[in-house]
Design a protein around this motif. Sequence first.
Motif: not given
Lengths: 188, 86
Positions: A175-176, A179, B33-37, B39-40, B43, B55, B58, B61-62
Amino acid sequence: MAIIKTTCVTLLLFILSGIGFIYSGFYPIGADQRHHPITLWVLTTLREQSIARASRDLEVPPLDDPALLLSGGADYNEMCSSCHLKPGKANSDLSLGLYPQPPNLTLKPEAHDHSHGKGGHNDPDVNARRQFWVIKHGIMASGMAAFGSTHDDGRIWAIVAFLQKLPQLNELQYQIITARRTSNHNPN
Amino acid sequence: MNTRSTLLLSLIVLSTSTTAFAHDPSEHKNDSEQPNCEALNTMDHTKMDVNDPIIQAIMEQCGTHHNHEQNHQDKSKKSAVNKSDQ
């Protein structure tokens, strides 16, 4: 002389029968039918040998750049995931309805139920070349479109880069990464 | 208009219109959709390999997403401060 005559007549009858069958409309063309095993073998072998030959000289660029994963991931999500699936989605209307069935690309290549040609499963470069060629040129009468006319090589290699990592991704990571980035978006 | 001109015009229109069919990423920027950062945060970051391209992607992106949100918040705060000063 009689043997030659008999052979010619038999050959002519064979050709006429073939043409007659084509025009008869008796061949089941529906995608909900399955090929005869021999037909399937012929088509699969033809496809794999053709792709292997056409893609063998492609040079694979470095595919580990995170920026490639991001741009390729977003394209994959928008263009490919409805047929080739994504983590957490085991099937879709298209993955079930198309024939031949599109491969589930969230699985590792060796888990696919078809061959990738000589060395295809074990050699990442062979897989990458194969994927690039298929995305760019498509596959006739299979539902796989050719994206080369609307997407340049760099963008296609980015999708290939993403495909190398796709089997390792969980739902959140997918998902990340997929996007569409909004970093160029003007917040004003 | 003679046949040659029509043909030439058709070729120009066809060749330029082909690019309009290309899949343009900017078309998806606003509706995607926007990244669900967020939720990180749940983790375990000690288990993440920073050399892993996944990684790194990610984080990129975040990082961008968080910076973008941060810029938004900073601008909102600044405008609120400016308004209160006036």
